[in-house]
Design an enzyme around this catalytic site. Structure first.
Site, PDB file in Angstrom:
ATOM      1  N   ASN A 185      -2.105  -3.097  -3.310  1.00  0.00           N
ATOM      2  CA  ASN A 185      -1.247  -2.802  -4.345  1.00  0.00           C
ATOM      3  C   ASN A 185      -1.882  -2.910  -5.815  1.00  0.00           C
ATOM      4  O   ASN A 185      -1.089  -3.004  -6.911  1.00  0.00           O
ATOM      5  CB  ASN A 185       0.045  -3.927  -4.223  1.00  0.00           C
ATOM      6  CG  ASN A 185       0.371  -4.005  -2.896  1.00  0.00           C
ATOM      7  OD1 ASN A 185      -0.099  -4.955  -2.193  1.00  0.00           O
ATOM      8  ND2 ASN A 185       1.150  -2.935  -2.324  1.00  0.00           N
ATOM      9  N   ASP A 218       3.631  -0.420   0.558  1.00  0.00           N
ATOM     10  CA  ASP A 218       4.010   0.206  -0.885  1.00  0.00           C
ATOM     11  C   ASP A 218       2.710   0.066  -1.646  1.00  0.00           C
ATOM     12  O   ASP A 218       2.620  -0.668  -2.451  1.00  0.00           O
ATOM     13  CB  ASP A 218       5.096  -0.826  -1.447  1.00  0.00           C
ATOM     14  CG  ASP A 218       5.522  -0.580  -2.635  1.00  0.00           C
ATOM     15  OD1 ASP A 218       5.467   0.783  -3.078  1.00  0.00           O
ATOM     16  OD2 ASP A 218       6.032  -1.251  -3.239  1.00  0.00           O
ATOM     17  N   ILE A 262      -0.918  -2.689 -11.379  1.00  0.00           N
ATOM     18  CA  ILE A 262      -0.276  -3.332 -10.345  1.00  0.00           C
ATOM     19  C   ILE A 262       0.848  -2.772  -9.809  1.00  0.00           C
ATOM     20  O   ILE A 262       2.021  -2.450 -10.747  1.00  0.00           O
ATOM     21  CB  ILE A 262       0.079  -4.965 -10.847  1.00  0.00           C
ATOM     22  CG1 ILE A 262      -1.227  -5.573 -11.368  1.00  0.00           C
ATOM     23  CG2 ILE A 262       0.613  -5.818  -9.821  1.00  0.00           C
ATOM     24  CD1 ILE A 262      -1.018  -6.541 -12.159  1.00  0.00           C
ATOM     25  N   CYS A 263       1.168  -2.729  -8.321  1.00  0.00           N
ATOM     26  CA  CYS A 263       2.391  -2.194  -8.007  1.00  0.00           C
ATOM     27  C   CYS A 263       3.197  -3.271  -7.656  1.00  0.00           C
ATOM     28  O   CYS A 263       2.962  -4.081  -6.627  1.00  0.00           O
ATOM     29  CB  CYS A 263       2.184  -1.245  -6.697  1.00  0.00           C
ATOM     30  SG  CYS A 263       3.486  -0.802  -5.955  1.00  0.00           S
ATOM     31  N   LEU A 264       4.142  -3.782  -8.305  1.00  0.00           N
ATOM     32  CA  LEU A 264       4.784  -4.879  -8.012  1.00  0.00           C
ATOM     33  C   LEU A 264       6.360  -4.635  -8.692  1.00  0.00           C
ATOM     34  O   LEU A 264       6.607  -3.964  -9.812  1.00  0.00           O
ATOM     35  CB  LEU A 264       4.374  -6.044  -8.918  1.00  0.00           C
ATOM     36  CG  LEU A 264       5.031  -7.541  -8.590  1.00  0.00           C
ATOM     37  CD1 LEU A 264       5.001  -7.877  -6.985  1.00  0.00           C
ATOM     38  CD2 LEU A 264       4.397  -8.489  -9.380  1.00  0.00           C
TER      39      LEU A 264
END
Length: 154
Positions: A79, A119, A86-88
């Protein structure tokens, strides 16, 4: 430079006076919207023992929009991409002005403890994670030793 909103001053004071365990966030003297952040890898994760450096920036329209955060330390995580982005969800669609800097940093620390290859932001890492999780975890551990060991940053 315009005066800082009371909200940012309050959040900054709380981060300094009541720090989150394993997380340090220090505003830069020349720009109090720009923070140097250090997050310790959670003990039960492949990032345990790691001391990760991040930068956090509060845009002018904070808290109406999310802070910009990225990893400066190289990390092997599905992620987090090569640029440290950052994929959040709370940094994107699930951002709410009710969230605070400390909430975001806790969410990032939790993401280190629970990588989500479904994700991904780093598709190659996510593929590795799905194909051979044990090997991916070993790679994450070795990158943590190589790039995020506290000894390197002293």
């Amino acid at each position: 430079m315009a005066a800082l909103p009371k909200r940012i001053i309050k959040e900054t004071e709380r981060l300094v006076s009541d720090p989150v365990p394993g997380i340090t966030a220090i505003p830069k003297e020349d720009n109090l919207r720009h923070f140097e952040v250090f997050i310790d890898g959670p003990s039960s994760s492949p990032y345990a023992g790691g001391h990760f450096s991040l930068e956090l920036f509060l845009p002018d329209d904070y808290p109406m929009c999310a802070p910009k955060v990225r990893f400066l330390t190289k990390i092997y995580h599905p992620n987090i991409d090569k640029l440290g982005r950052i994929c959040l969800d709370v940094l994107k669609d699930n951002w709410s002005p009710a969230l605070q800097i400390r909430t975001i940093l806790l969410s990032i620390q939790a993401l280190l403890g629970a990588p989500n290859p479904d994700d991904p932001l780093a598709n190659d890492v996510a593929e590795d994670w799905k194909k051979d999780e044990k090997k991916a975890i070993e790679t994450a551990q070795s990158w943590t030793k190589q790039y995020a060991s506290a000894k390197l940053q002293e």
